[in-house]
Design a protein around this motif. Sequence first.
Motif, PDB file in Angstrom:
ATOM      1  N   LEU A  91     -12.971 -98.888 139.802  1.00  0.00           N
ATOM      2  CA  LEU A  91     -12.151 -99.309 141.034  1.00  0.00           C
ATOM      3  C   LEU A  91     -11.953-100.535 140.837  1.00  0.00           C
ATOM      4  O   LEU A  91     -12.789-101.424 140.555  1.00  0.00           O
ATOM      5  N   ARG A  92     -10.726-101.237 141.234  1.00  0.00           N
ATOM      6  CA  ARG A  92     -10.337-102.683 140.820  1.00  0.00           C
ATOM      7  C   ARG A  92      -9.478-103.137 141.861  1.00  0.00           C
ATOM      8  O   ARG A  92      -8.621-102.502 142.378  1.00  0.00           O
ATOM      9  N   ALA A  93      -9.594-104.242 142.397  1.00  0.00           N
ATOM     10  CA  ALA A  93      -8.906-105.219 143.416  1.00  0.00           C
ATOM     11  C   ALA A  93      -8.215-106.256 142.904  1.00  0.00           C
ATOM     12  O   ALA A  93      -8.855-106.978 142.023  1.00  0.00           O
ATOM     13  N   HIS A  94      -7.088-106.322 143.124  1.00  0.00           N
ATOM     14  CA  HIS A  94      -6.121-107.651 142.412  1.00  0.00           C
ATOM     15  C   HIS A  94      -6.202-108.657 143.654  1.00  0.00           C
ATOM     16  O   HIS A  94      -5.760-108.867 144.702  1.00  0.00           O
ATOM     17  N   ALA A  95      -6.997-109.795 143.236  1.00  0.00           N
ATOM     18  CA  ALA A  95      -7.192-111.091 143.935  1.00  0.00           C
ATOM     19  C   ALA A  95      -5.985-111.853 144.244  1.00  0.00           C
ATOM     20  O   ALA A  95      -5.830-112.245 145.497  1.00  0.00           O
ATOM     21  N   THR A  96      -5.245-112.117 143.345  1.00  0.00           N
ATOM     22  CA  THR A  96      -4.235-112.994 143.614  1.00  0.00           C
ATOM     23  C   THR A  96      -3.276-112.301 144.374  1.00  0.00           C
ATOM     24  O   THR A  96      -2.274-112.808 145.123  1.00  0.00           O
ATOM     25  N   ALA A  97      -2.750-111.111 143.968  1.00  0.00           N
ATOM     26  CA  ALA A  97      -1.986-110.455 144.838  1.00  0.00           C
ATOM     27  C   ALA A  97      -2.331-110.350 146.370  1.00  0.00           C
ATOM     28  O   ALA A  97      -1.882-110.423 147.321  1.00  0.00           O
ATOM     29  N   ALA A  98      -3.727-110.197 146.568  1.00  0.00           N
ATOM     30  CA  ALA A  98      -4.449-110.226 147.818  1.00  0.00           C
ATOM     31  C   ALA A  98      -4.041-111.569 148.524  1.00  0.00           C
ATOM     32  O   ALA A  98      -3.740-111.609 149.817  1.00  0.00           O
ATOM     33  N   LEU A  99      -3.977-112.557 147.760  1.00  0.00           N
ATOM     34  CA  LEU A  99      -3.616-114.060 148.412  1.00  0.00           C
ATOM     35  C   LEU A  99      -2.175-113.953 149.029  1.00  0.00           C
ATOM     36  O   LEU A  99      -1.927-114.718 149.900  1.00  0.00           O
ATOM     37  N   PHE A 100      -1.540-113.144 148.469  1.00  0.00           N
ATOM     38  CA  PHE A 100       0.066-112.908 149.090  1.00  0.00           C
ATOM     39  C   PHE A 100       0.016-112.102 150.014  1.00  0.00           C
ATOM     40  O   PHE A 100       1.314-111.572 150.272  1.00  0.00           O
ATOM     41  N   GLY A 101      -0.938-111.466 150.529  1.00  0.00           N
ATOM     42  CA  GLY A 101      -0.706-110.468 151.448  1.00  0.00           C
ATOM     43  C   GLY A 101      -0.644-108.814 151.000  1.00  0.00           C
ATOM     44  O   GLY A 101      -0.196-108.151 151.845  1.00  0.00           O
ATOM     45  N   VAL A 102      -0.583-108.727 149.793  1.00  0.00           N
ATOM     46  CA  VAL A 102      -0.525-107.290 149.135  1.00  0.00           C
ATOM     47  C   VAL A 102      -1.899-106.929 148.702  1.00  0.00           C
ATOM     48  O   VAL A 102      -2.557-107.355 147.629  1.00  0.00           O
ATOM     49  N   ALA A 103      -2.329-105.865 149.199  1.00  0.00           N
ATOM     50  CA  ALA A 103      -3.197-105.022 148.809  1.00  0.00           C
ATOM     51  C   ALA A 103      -2.985-103.892 147.779  1.00  0.00           C
ATOM     52  O   ALA A 103      -2.227-103.512 147.909  1.00  0.00           O
ATOM     53  N   GLN A 104      -3.767-104.661 146.677  1.00  0.00           N
ATOM     54  CA  GLN A 104      -3.500-103.800 145.156  1.00  0.00           C
ATOM     55  C   GLN A 104      -4.627-103.356 144.732  1.00  0.00           C
ATOM     56  O   GLN A 104      -5.455-104.060 144.304  1.00  0.00           O
ATOM     57  N   ILE A 105      -5.054-101.978 144.706  1.00  0.00           N
ATOM     58  CA  ILE A 105      -5.965-101.516 144.295  1.00  0.00           C
ATOM     59  C   ILE A 105      -5.871-100.236 143.085  1.00  0.00           C
ATOM     60  O   ILE A 105      -4.721 -99.560 143.434  1.00  0.00           O
ATOM     61  N   ASP A 106      -6.566-100.183 142.066  1.00  0.00           N
ATOM     62  CA  ASP A 106      -6.565 -99.440 141.021  1.00  0.00           C
ATOM     63  C   ASP A 106      -7.704 -98.458 141.037  1.00  0.00           C
ATOM     64  O   ASP A 106      -8.853 -98.992 141.177  1.00  0.00           O
ATOM     65  N   GLY A 107      -7.444 -97.144 140.845  1.00  0.00           N
ATOM     66  CA  GLY A 107      -8.337 -96.333 140.703  1.00  0.00           C
ATOM     67  C   GLY A 107      -8.297 -95.772 139.120  1.00  0.00           C
ATOM     68  O   GLY A 107      -7.173 -95.226 138.711  1.00  0.00           O
ATOM     69  N   ALA A 108      -9.212 -95.553 138.243  1.00  0.00           N
ATOM     70  CA  ALA A 108      -9.121 -95.183 136.871  1.00  0.00           C
ATOM     71  C   ALA A 108     -10.053 -94.260 136.393  1.00  0.00           C
ATOM     72  O   ALA A 108     -11.562 -94.377 136.876  1.00  0.00           O
ATOM     73  N   TYR A 109      -9.674 -93.511 135.485  1.00  0.00           N
ATOM     74  CA  TYR A 109     -10.710 -92.534 135.035  1.00  0.00           C
ATOM     75  C   TYR A 109     -10.693 -92.754 133.451  1.00  0.00           C
ATOM     76  O   TYR A 109      -9.545 -92.239 132.816  1.00  0.00           O
ATOM     77  N   LEU A 110     -11.623 -92.873 132.822  1.00  0.00           N
ATOM     78  CA  LEU A 110     -11.604 -93.120 131.428  1.00  0.00           C
ATOM     79  C   LEU A 110     -12.694 -92.174 130.700  1.00  0.00           C
ATOM     80  O   LEU A 110     -13.557 -91.480 131.251  1.00  0.00           O
ATOM     81  N   ARG A 111     -11.878 -91.413 129.724  1.00  0.00           N
ATOM     82  CA  ARG A 111     -12.423 -90.478 128.923  1.00  0.00           C
ATOM     83  C   ARG A 111     -12.446 -90.679 127.295  1.00  0.00           C
ATOM     84  O   ARG A 111     -11.257 -90.932 127.022  1.00  0.00           O
ATOM     85  N   GLN A 112     -13.457 -90.621 127.143  1.00  0.00           N
ATOM     86  CA  GLN A 112     -13.863 -90.746 125.488  1.00  0.00           C
ATOM     87  C   GLN A 112     -13.460 -89.432 124.722  1.00  0.00           C
ATOM     88  O   GLN A 112     -14.251 -88.552 124.923  1.00  0.00           O
ATOM     89  N   TRP A 113     -12.466 -89.317 123.865  1.00  0.00           N
ATOM     90  CA  TRP A 113     -12.305 -87.872 123.112  1.00  0.00           C
ATOM     91  C   TRP A 113     -12.849 -88.005 121.932  1.00  0.00           C
ATOM     92  O   TRP A 113     -13.287 -86.853 121.477  1.00  0.00           O
ATOM     93  N   ARG A 114     -13.197 -89.128 121.153  1.00  0.00           N
ATOM     94  CA  ARG A 114     -14.039 -88.889 120.035  1.00  0.00           C
ATOM     95  C   ARG A 114     -14.676 -90.359 119.763  1.00  0.00           C
ATOM     96  O   ARG A 114     -13.879 -91.510 120.070  1.00  0.00           O
ATOM     97  N   GLY A 115     -15.700 -90.602 119.093  1.00  0.00           N
ATOM     98  CA  GLY A 115     -16.436 -91.623 118.755  1.00  0.00           C
ATOM     99  C   GLY A 115     -15.755 -92.180 117.423  1.00  0.00           C
ATOM    100  O   GLY A 115     -15.066 -91.280 116.744  1.00  0.00           O
ATOM    101  N   GLN A 116     -16.065 -93.326 116.957  1.00  0.00           N
ATOM    102  CA  GLN A 116     -15.649 -93.916 115.547  1.00  0.00           C
ATOM    103  C   GLN A 116     -16.433 -93.028 114.414  1.00  0.00           C
ATOM    104  O   GLN A 116     -17.676 -92.919 114.709  1.00  0.00           O
ATOM    105  N   GLU A 117     -15.705 -92.610 113.384  1.00  0.00           N
ATOM    106  CA  GLU A 117     -16.335 -92.170 112.341  1.00  0.00           C
ATOM    107  C   GLU A 117     -16.046 -92.681 111.104  1.00  0.00           C
ATOM    108  O   GLU A 117     -14.827 -92.397 110.704  1.00  0.00           O
ATOM    109  N   GLY A 118     -16.625 -93.576 110.323  1.00  0.00           N
ATOM    110  CA  GLY A 118     -16.226 -94.213 109.485  1.00  0.00           C
ATOM    111  C   GLY A 118     -15.137 -95.136 109.794  1.00  0.00           C
ATOM    112  O   GLY A 118     -15.143 -95.947 110.724  1.00  0.00           O
ATOM    113  N   GLY A 119     -13.916 -95.006 108.837  1.00  0.00           N
ATOM    114  CA  GLY A 119     -12.671 -95.884 109.167  1.00  0.00           C
ATOM    115  C   GLY A 119     -11.769 -95.326 110.426  1.00  0.00           C
ATOM    116  O   GLY A 119     -10.842 -95.673 110.933  1.00  0.00           O
TER     117      GLY A 119
END
Lengths: 295, 236
Positions: B83-111
Amino acid sequence: MKRIIILFLVATGLQACLRLDSQFFNVQELTTYELDNYTGERELPELPEAYDVDAENVHLFSLKSNDNGDVQTIYAIYLGDTARIATDTVIVYCHGNKHHMDFYWNRAKLMAHVGGEHRYGVLMMDYRGFGMSTGTTTESGLTTDVNTCMQWLKDHGLTGDRTVLYGYSLGSAPATTLAADPQSLRASKLILEAPFASAEVMVQDAALAALPASYFTDIRVDNAEKIQFVDQPFCWIHGINDDFLKIDTHGEVVYNHYQGSYREAHRIPEAVHNNVPAVMGYGEYVRVVGEFVGK
Amino acid sequence: MISMYAQIISPFICRMRILLFLFIALLAACSPVSMVKPLQKKQWAATATVGGPLVGFGGAVVPVPFTSVGAAYGVDSVSTVALRAHATAALFGVAQIDGAYLRQWRGQEGGIPGISTVVQATYMVDRWEGNSRFYPSLDVNAWWDVGKKGSFIYTGITSWYELKKIGTADRVQEHRWIPALNLGFTRSRGKWNTSFECKYLAPFTSHESLTVDYKAPGSNGAFGVYVGFTRKFGKP
């Protein structure tokens, strides 16, 4: 950690009132108007001497302008014989968003040659905050100050059927507003050169996405909306290569939203935002404006 | 900073750019330093980012100073929510929030790099008129580990989607997909990660006819620079 978050939220809440409105207007204070003697930057600097005006036909004066209790002294210039206001047609020229009337002086002189030298009277004013006009520029103040000048003309005998509103760039806002919603005088014609469509169009042009203008500014210039309430004849002039207010996203939108009785468009090849008269050729520009005013 | 610029730059167009580059920066700020690798299971982290697109201003090239703060949590060994809030946008009266979901599909294997995706939803609303916007976005990233302390380099693409078909003044919304190409390095030292990322925003869109003087190679898009800090908490 919890305290830091609370502190951040409180601080943000307290400061969340920054607006960019004061940055919108590009004013410059003056202690005196120099007109032809002005040596600073100005528009149409190469205007030929043929477009000079006699000093006796230049009248600088000031007025008190009351915008919802905010009373300021604004300065205006009338080009022509003030004794003929009661019988002449007058072009009310609303200048753009830069500095003061000295900067736009050559444009005013050009306007004084529409239809022949001093064929029509021309009134140009510095909105509050511009040039010697006192106060802070606001969107509502623009309209009030132009209307105050129109009231002055009315007091000198001008009638609406002999009034033409001309708005250039930022000046398109008060000109369109007062054409759509007349106050002291109902102008008989409207001319817009390089008009804004709206503050929001500017935002969305730059942002690519459909962001609302309210995120950063209270300025609600919306000529695209207001032009729909203008039924007076309308003339639109715009440089095809306008690099600031793009012709397709600003000018065309305003033009296409007009629903009145008569409209004409002049899309000027090669011209950018501030050189339409020069690219058209001063004579041709004066002819086009003159033909429309004289219709 | 704005006042300083205003004193240096007087022309109308430049003055207007103060207004306008912040708008585009708002959008760009919606995708600050990328989430690339998941946290470990049940691990918490605090994040902060700063940076934005580069714009020409008064003869200088300056990054737009946008900031965000947030928190992330490792759901399992391959999934992280944030969850992330944007501070600079907030200073201008804009509440801006991100919700994110990360999924790793595979780890590194060699190169062969590790691969992850991030599905993000951004919501903005201003306190002035209550105007709100919702933007979904999708990141696809690949990374390669560097050294044995957890540092890595990464590259990927962020895709923003404009849901509105019609913009203001009844204009057809021309840009519905707004991509950005990312290239970055994350330096990992104990509980701290520091990321440096370059973005090429809207690389397929010409910036020549835009009012804002974006800086980028060629005539398309805008180049942005970002720095991110992550502090991890607790033992996984």
